[in-house]
Design a protein around this motif. Sequence first.
Motif, PDB file in Angstrom:
ATOM      1  N   CYS A 153       0.825  -1.206   0.000  1.00 34.25           N
ATOM      2  CA  CYS A 153       0.000   0.000   0.000  1.00 34.25           C
ATOM      3  C   CYS A 153       0.864   1.262   0.000  1.00 34.25           C
ATOM      4  O   CYS A 153       0.496   2.274  -0.605  1.00 34.25           O
ATOM      5  CB  CYS A 153      -0.939   0.002   1.205  1.00 34.25           C
ATOM      6  N   MET A 154       2.009   1.206   0.670  1.00 35.04           N
ATOM      7  CA  MET A 154       2.909   2.355   0.673  1.00 35.04           C
ATOM      8  C   MET A 154       3.434   2.640  -0.730  1.00 35.04           C
ATOM      9  O   MET A 154       3.557   3.801  -1.141  1.00 35.04           O
ATOM     10  CB  MET A 154       4.082   2.092   1.630  1.00 35.04           C
ATOM     11  N   ARG A 155       3.727   1.587  -1.478  1.00 39.82           N
ATOM     12  CA  ARG A 155       4.188   1.783  -2.861  1.00 39.82           C
ATOM     13  C   ARG A 155       3.100   2.461  -3.688  1.00 39.82           C
ATOM     14  O   ARG A 155       3.396   3.339  -4.521  1.00 39.82           O
ATOM     15  CB  ARG A 155       4.565   0.420  -3.464  1.00 39.82           C
ATOM     16  N   LYS A 156       1.864   2.103  -3.460  1.00 38.78           N
ATOM     17  CA  LYS A 156       0.752   2.754  -4.172  1.00 38.78           C
ATOM     18  C   LYS A 156       0.673   4.238  -3.810  1.00 38.78           C
ATOM     19  O   LYS A 156       0.467   5.091  -4.685  1.00 38.78           O
ATOM     20  CB  LYS A 156      -0.573   2.066  -3.819  1.00 38.78           C
ATOM     21  N   GLN A 162       3.822  10.902  -5.779  1.00 40.05           N
ATOM     22  CA  GLN A 162       5.132  11.233  -6.345  1.00 40.05           C
ATOM     23  C   GLN A 162       6.035  11.939  -5.330  1.00 40.05           C
ATOM     24  O   GLN A 162       6.775  12.870  -5.652  1.00 40.05           O
ATOM     25  CB  GLN A 162       4.972  12.095  -7.600  1.00 40.05           C
ATOM     26  N   VAL A 163       5.944  11.511  -4.058  1.00 38.27           N
ATOM     27  CA  VAL A 163       6.776  12.045  -2.981  1.00 38.27           C
ATOM     28  C   VAL A 163       7.886  11.052  -2.672  1.00 38.27           C
ATOM     29  O   VAL A 163       7.674   9.836  -2.674  1.00 38.27           O
ATOM     30  CB  VAL A 163       5.919  12.300  -1.719  1.00 38.27           C
ATOM     31  N   ARG A 204      12.486  22.141   1.659  1.00 37.56           N
ATOM     32  CA  ARG A 204      12.508  21.618   0.298  1.00 37.56           C
ATOM     33  C   ARG A 204      11.135  21.718  -0.322  1.00 37.56           C
ATOM     34  O   ARG A 204      10.113  21.560   0.333  1.00 37.56           O
ATOM     35  CB  ARG A 204      12.978  20.160   0.305  1.00 37.56           C
ATOM     36  N   GLN A 205      11.092  21.990  -1.599  1.00 36.16           N
ATOM     37  CA  GLN A 205       9.824  22.161  -2.288  1.00 36.16           C
ATOM     38  C   GLN A 205       9.123  20.818  -2.434  1.00 36.16           C
ATOM     39  O   GLN A 205       9.715  19.817  -2.818  1.00 36.16           O
ATOM     40  CB  GLN A 205      10.063  22.787  -3.665  1.00 36.16           C
ATOM     41  N   ASP A 206       7.802  20.820  -2.126  1.00 40.30           N
ATOM     42  CA  ASP A 206       7.033  19.586  -2.240  1.00 40.30           C
ATOM     43  C   ASP A 206       6.892  19.187  -3.704  1.00 40.30           C
ATOM     44  O   ASP A 206       6.767  20.018  -4.589  1.00 40.30           O
ATOM     45  CB  ASP A 206       5.638  19.762  -1.630  1.00 40.30           C
TER      46      ASP A 206
END
Length: 219
Positions: A153-156, A162-163, A204-206
């Motif tokens: 689920c974390m990979r999803k 896209q973080v 850092r920019q998100d």
Amino acid sequence: IALVQPLPIDDWAPLRKSADGRAQRGAHFLLSHLAGCSDVRVVCTLAVTGVDLYPPRTFDFITGMTDTKNRIGVFSTARYFGDKRQNNKDERLAIDMDLKRLLSVCLVKVLVRECLKLCGFRECLLVECLMNPFPGSKPEAINQLPLELCPICMRKLLFMTQVDAMDRIARLGPILETWFPEEAKRFSDRLLGPGFPTIDISTRQDRGQTQCGLLTIRT
């Protein structure tokens, strides 16, 4: 996550009495109203209320209802920890702080879980995960689930947002340490494993940040 001004409930959400005498509002009416006032630019909008909710049919009460098409949901805290709420006034004074903490923990897990569902996630049946099937009949049973996702689920989630995985862990630690110290400690240990450098992640920019609107409904 963006918090917005409380939304007052008016006659557009008819009032009724439950079988045990509680004042209730129709969750389906709240969802319809929410669909008309939510910001279409956010990924999903969740509303929280202390008022008891009833569905259009079948059940006497519900603790929440979602509309996957419009990515909105409304949730009630009225039925959580019913046994503790029934204590007399003297006992209530002694448990108010503990009840607030427990209810806050439950609410965080419920909102995270339901937000993921509105984003297309389904229940996870493989390993221990926040997206596992609900473990009990009472709403506070959500506490039996961890505030963590399994690797699948974390990979999803990382693909959807896209973080960077390590950036996410670094941000979560300080946020979770007050209410979820065990999870915060595990996240900290994960950073030490690969020798993650000590930097100010917040500068850092998100990249691909997901936004969620959160409403509080009042009577």
